[in-house]
Motif scaffolding. Structure first.
Motif, PDB file in Angstrom:
ATOM      1  N   LYS A  42     -26.258  -5.941 -10.103  1.00 24.60           N
ATOM      2  CA  LYS A  42     -27.914  -5.965 -10.102  1.00 24.60           C
ATOM      3  C   LYS A  42     -28.295  -5.426  -8.775  1.00 24.60           C
ATOM      4  O   LYS A  42     -29.213  -4.721  -8.576  1.00 24.60           O
ATOM      5  CB  LYS A  42     -28.716  -7.327 -10.545  1.00 24.60           C
ATOM      6  CG  LYS A  42     -28.841  -7.492 -12.094  1.00 24.60           C
ATOM      7  CD  LYS A  42     -29.699  -8.769 -12.036  1.00 24.60           C
ATOM      8  CE  LYS A  42     -29.360  -9.560 -13.239  1.00 24.60           C
ATOM      9  NZ  LYS A  42     -29.652 -11.003 -13.334  1.00 24.60           N
ATOM     10  N   ALA A  43     -27.554  -5.980  -7.714  1.00 24.06           N
ATOM     11  CA  ALA A  43     -27.864  -5.760  -6.294  1.00 24.06           C
ATOM     12  C   ALA A  43     -27.454  -3.956  -5.944  1.00 24.06           C
ATOM     13  O   ALA A  43     -27.697  -3.674  -4.877  1.00 24.06           O
ATOM     14  CB  ALA A  43     -27.404  -6.801  -5.551  1.00 24.06           C
ATOM     15  N   GLY A  44     -26.380  -3.558  -6.754  1.00 21.96           N
ATOM     16  CA  GLY A  44     -26.156  -2.109  -6.409  1.00 21.96           C
ATOM     17  C   GLY A  44     -24.524  -2.017  -6.574  1.00 21.96           C
ATOM     18  O   GLY A  44     -24.022  -0.954  -6.389  1.00 21.96           O
ATOM     19  N   ALA A  45     -23.578  -3.153  -6.694  1.00 20.82           N
ATOM     20  CA  ALA A  45     -22.320  -2.920  -6.989  1.00 20.82           C
ATOM     21  C   ALA A  45     -21.953  -2.037  -8.157  1.00 20.82           C
ATOM     22  O   ALA A  45     -22.576  -2.155  -9.127  1.00 20.82           O
ATOM     23  CB  ALA A  45     -21.521  -4.365  -7.066  1.00 20.82           C
ATOM     24  N   ASN A  46     -20.896  -1.286  -8.036  1.00 19.88           N
ATOM     25  CA  ASN A  46     -20.376  -0.078  -8.831  1.00 19.88           C
ATOM     26  C   ASN A  46     -19.232  -0.561  -9.756  1.00 19.88           C
ATOM     27  O   ASN A  46     -18.764   0.082 -10.597  1.00 19.88           O
ATOM     28  CB  ASN A  46     -20.444   1.287  -8.324  1.00 19.88           C
ATOM     29  CG  ASN A  46     -21.671   1.537  -7.347  1.00 19.88           C
ATOM     30  OD1 ASN A  46     -21.536   1.679  -6.330  1.00 19.88           O
ATOM     31  ND2 ASN A  46     -22.637   2.023  -8.253  1.00 19.88           N
TER      32      ASN A  46
END
Ligand code: 7PJ
Length: 275
Positions: free
Chosen positions: A108-112
């Motif tokens: 959710k915070a931006g990890a791929n």
């Protein structure tokens, strides 16, 4: 071969460098010096400039003998760093965790990408990874970090690990994780003797037969320190040799502390292949 995460695509037709960013106070090789948010982002920025395609962010040390950290502490360490890097840098962000909640919140915070040294065996991890719908690295470990180096034992280290991979891949597929999202890692140093580690390095290409991209992490590990009598800060040459041996046998992602020299090594290999 490529990895897809949301709108991001990572080309795996050549090996890519994953730079390690520990946000733990006790990580053995950088002593926790990147704990502060700004320092962490600056270190990630530098690694991107040096050639890292992925930044692997870990908030819990998995070194032998390390103590576990609480969920809140792991979230507090990793989420601000992930948010800031995803807002400021054009790079893949990997979350090095085994906890389902950290996986979900990190994505959710931006990890791929999810990098799990427990191969999604902790409670809720399979479901969290399926829901996140990002690539996942399944790493092999025999035992648990606190005790894994006491008495590692295998019938045939490469065959035993391949069998483990087949079981974990089946569990992933059953949980709804697409096979294109799976990456495999034999877990150098995780419940392996010195000879097990070198046997794995000798036979890494055997894992290619399973049909998934391979990730390897040998950077600064004890398999070099113990063989050469080198302290952690004297293991660069050995780590570069390890990276080259892995890449030459088909590893797609090389997880390292020293991004710039590793990128040089991989570029020399690539030129030799392509000329
Ligand atoms: C590995 C990792 C590794 C993957 C660590 C260290 C210990 N994740 N996390 N593979 N090692 N996928 O960096 O020395 O080998 S932590």
């Amino acid at each position: 071969m490529q990895l897809v995460s949301g709108t991001k695509i990572l080309d795996l037709s050549r090996p890519q460098v994953m730079g390690i960013l520990n946000v733990t106070p006790d990580s053995f090789s950088d002593g926790g010096q990147f704990h502060a948010l700004d320092t962490a982002v600056a270190q990630a920025d530098l690694m991107v400039k040096q050639g890292a395609a992925i930044i692997d962010i870990g908030g819990e040390s998995t070194r032998p003998g390390a103590q576990p950290v609480s969920l809140d502490e792991e979230l507090n360490r990793t989420l601000p760093v992930i948010e800031k890097i995803s807002q400021n840098l054009d790079v893949w962000i990997s979350i090095d965790t085994s906890k389902a909640t950290v996986m979900a919140e990190a994505v959710k915070a931006g990890a791929n990408l999810i990098n799990d040294v427990c191969a999604l065996q902790q409670e809720g991890a399979l479901a969290a990874a399926a829901k996140a719908n990002v690539p996942v690295c399944l790493m092999h470990m025999q035992g648990a970090p606190r005790s894994m180096q006491l008495a590692p034992s295998y019938q045939d280290v490469a065959k035993d690990i391949a069998q483990f991979f087949q079981q974990r891949v089946a569990a992933c597929l059953a949980a709804g994780i697409a096979s294109e999202q799976i990456i495999l890692d034999p877990g150098f140093g995780f419940g392996k003797t010195l000879d097990h580690n070198y046997q794995l390095l000798q036979r890494l290409s055997e894992f290619k037969a399973l049909g998934f991209p391979l990730l390897t992490g040998l950077s600064r590990k004890s398999m070099f320190g113990d063989w050469l009598g080198r302290s952690v800060d004297q293991r660069l040459a050995a780590s570069l040799a390890g990276a080259l041996l892995c890449a030459q046998q088909g590893a797609s992602i090389i997880r390292v502390h020293d991004v710039e020299p590793t990128s040089d090594v991989l570029k020399v290999l690539q030129k030799t292949i392509e000329v």
